[in-house]
Design an enzyme around this catalytic site. Structure first.
Site, PDB file in Angstrom:
ATOM      1  N   ASP A   1      -9.915  -3.476  -5.498  1.00 44.45           N
ATOM      2  CA  ASP A   1      -9.071  -2.509  -4.805  1.00 44.45           C
ATOM      3  C   ASP A   1      -9.058  -1.215  -5.590  1.00 44.45           C
ATOM      4  O   ASP A   1      -8.797  -1.206  -6.803  1.00 44.45           O
ATOM      5  CB  ASP A   1      -7.649  -3.070  -4.678  1.00 44.45           C
ATOM      6  CG  ASP A   1      -6.698  -2.147  -3.927  1.00 44.45           C
ATOM      7  OD1 ASP A   1      -7.150  -1.093  -3.418  1.00 44.45           O
ATOM      8  OD2 ASP A   1      -5.504  -2.477  -3.854  1.00 44.45           O
TER       9      ASP A   1
ATOM     10  N   SER B   1       0.836  -1.199   0.000  1.00 50.75           N
ATOM     11  CA  SER B   1       0.000   0.000   0.000  1.00 50.75           C
ATOM     12  C   SER B   1       0.877   1.258   0.000  1.00 50.75           C
ATOM     13  O   SER B   1       1.672   1.447  -0.912  1.00 50.75           O
ATOM     14  CB  SER B   1      -0.944  -0.044   1.203  1.00 50.75           C
ATOM     15  OG  SER B   1      -1.968   0.900   1.082  1.00 50.75           O
TER      16      SER B   1
ATOM     17  N   HIS C   1      -8.234  -4.703  -1.147  1.00 55.22           N
ATOM     18  CA  HIS C   1      -7.167  -3.999  -0.443  1.00 55.22           C
ATOM     19  C   HIS C   1      -7.090  -4.472   1.003  1.00 55.22           C
ATOM     20  O   HIS C   1      -8.098  -4.554   1.702  1.00 55.22           O
ATOM     21  CB  HIS C   1      -7.394  -2.490  -0.475  1.00 55.22           C
ATOM     22  CG  HIS C   1      -6.160  -1.721  -0.122  1.00 55.22           C
ATOM     23  ND1 HIS C   1      -5.173  -1.442  -1.035  1.00 55.22           N
ATOM     24  CD2 HIS C   1      -5.724  -1.209   1.055  1.00 55.22           C
ATOM     25  CE1 HIS C   1      -4.193  -0.774  -0.453  1.00 55.22           C
ATOM     26  NE2 HIS C   1      -4.497  -0.626   0.828  1.00 55.22           N
TER      27      HIS C   1
END
Length: 399
Positions: free
Chosen positions: A343, A189, A373
């Site tokens: 995501d 991320s 995610h």
């Protein structure tokens, strides 16, 4: 009796409505995800309520909630774990106890958390680093960095870069028994953002003689210019990461000035004089057809130049690695990228895969069709172990 029954039914209906989360049919273990989302949603509402009351900032409360998930540096029969500092940056180092005559691989890991939360001590990060060290017989360095909103770009980037450069010193590598030709960087991320950014910087830094062999980017956030990508449209309200959360994280990375967040939500944060940068994030030319799905590319709306002048990090390649030109990309090491179908950051990763491949970089793209995610480190979910196993297998073959 009748009133009590009606009240009970009403409470039940409201609770069901609150808990209900629409999910795609191919999501594995949907009830686990529903429960996780419910808990997360409750914490978020409490955070926002406290922010409304002025008792604390949302990001600080979220960070406090994550802090209870931290674990101390605990060695076991396979791995020695210690907390130390690299160039004054706190790191947690995992050294396998397995004895061998050969030098070990080295992996430098950067955790996510939107640049404002998370830590090397979180149980999920500790598990991943410990597992990687043991299974690969690799020295894993999990680095910290200062967080928003107290610290803004480029502080996070500089902390990670300075920590990495320290690790790459010959005397440090010798101390840990690391092979200087088998060192990689990875991150998830916002940690994937930092991993991509420091890898680019390192490739052009003449003061660093030891270069990276690999980079592994797990659903990375790579650009804040265009937030109207197909993945943003399709997953703007997917429960594990909303568009509003992404915009808030990007904005807080640069400033606490709410005017930037508002401009980003409206897509009016890039001035006309910087419009040439959109060619680096033009999804209409960088996404494979199966990810376009009939979406129509909208020409970007240009905003005032005031915000870009006030917060130049917004257009800085160290914050937005997708803005690197092709010449800079050509010098990058072998790359692994994980993207997830559900995501909002999916298309950032896919566009980077395309750009790296066009620049001649060897890339392995692991697209998880039922992924979302956060799936990489949700250790209560089967999908997490599937992604981790694929990630470690790739490192075993390429690092």
């Amino acid at each position: 009796m009748g009133k009590k029954l009606i009240l009970l039914l009403t409470v039940g209906v409201l609770a069901s409505y609150y808990v209900y989360t629409p999910l795609p049919d191919n999501i594995e273990e949907p009830w686990k995800l529903t429960w996780m989302v419910t808990v997360s949603k409750t914490v978020t509402y409490l955070n926002r309520f406290s922010e409304f009351l002025g008792t604390n900032r949302f990001v600080n409360i979220a960070a406090l909630f994550l802090k209870v998930q931290e674990v101390p540096p605990t060695s076991d029969e396979n791995v020695t774990v210690t907390d130390t500092t690299f160039n004054n940056i706190p790191v947690r180092v995992y050294v396998p106890k397995r004895r061998s005559g050969a030098l070990k691989r080295g992996l430098f890991f950067i955790h996510g958390g939107g640049w404002f939360s998370g830590s090397v001590a979180m149980s999920s990060h500790d598990f991943l680093s410990r597992e990687t060290a043991e299974r690969l017989d690799a020295v894993v360095v999990s680095t910290s960095y200062r967080k928003a909103p107290k610290h803004h770009f480029p502080i996070q980037f500089e902390d990670v870069y300075n920590s990495l450069k320290w690790f790459l010193r010959q005397d440090i590598l010798e101390n840990y028994g690391v092979d200087p030709e088998r060192i990689g960087v990875s991150g998830s991320s916002s940690g994937g953002n930092l991993a991509a950014a420091v890898t680019q910087q390192l490739s052009e830094d003449p003061s660093v003689k030891i270069k990276l062999k690999t980079q592994a980017l797990i659903y990375p956030a790579l650009q804040p210019l265009d937030m109207d990508l197909p993945s943003y449209r399709e997953n703007a309200h997917f429960p594990t990461l909303h568009k509003s959360d992404v915009v808030k994280s990007w904005s807080n990375y640069f400033t606490t000035d709410k005017s930037l967040e508002k401009a980003m939500l409206l897509g009016q944060h890039v001035p006309a004089e910087s419009s040439h940068l959109f060619k680096f994030v033009n999804w209409s030319s960088l996404l494979p057809e199966k990810f376009k799905k009939g979406h129509i590319y909208n020409r970007p709306i240009h905003g005032s130049s005031d915000l870009a002048k006030k917060y130049p990090g917004l257009l800085d390649v160290r914050a937005a690695p997708l803005l690197a030109d092709d010449t800079q990309l050509r010098g990058l090491p072998r790359t692994y990228v994980v993207t997830c179908q559900y995501d909002i950051l999916r298309d950032d990763g896919i566009m980077y895969v395309t750009r790296l491949q066009n620049a001649g970089v060897q890339v392995t793209h692991n697209h998880v069709d039922d992924g979302f995610h956060g799936a990489f480190l949700l250790l209560d979910f089967k999908i997490s172990y599937r992604i981790i196993n694929h990630y470690i297998d790739w490192l075993r073959e390429n690092l």
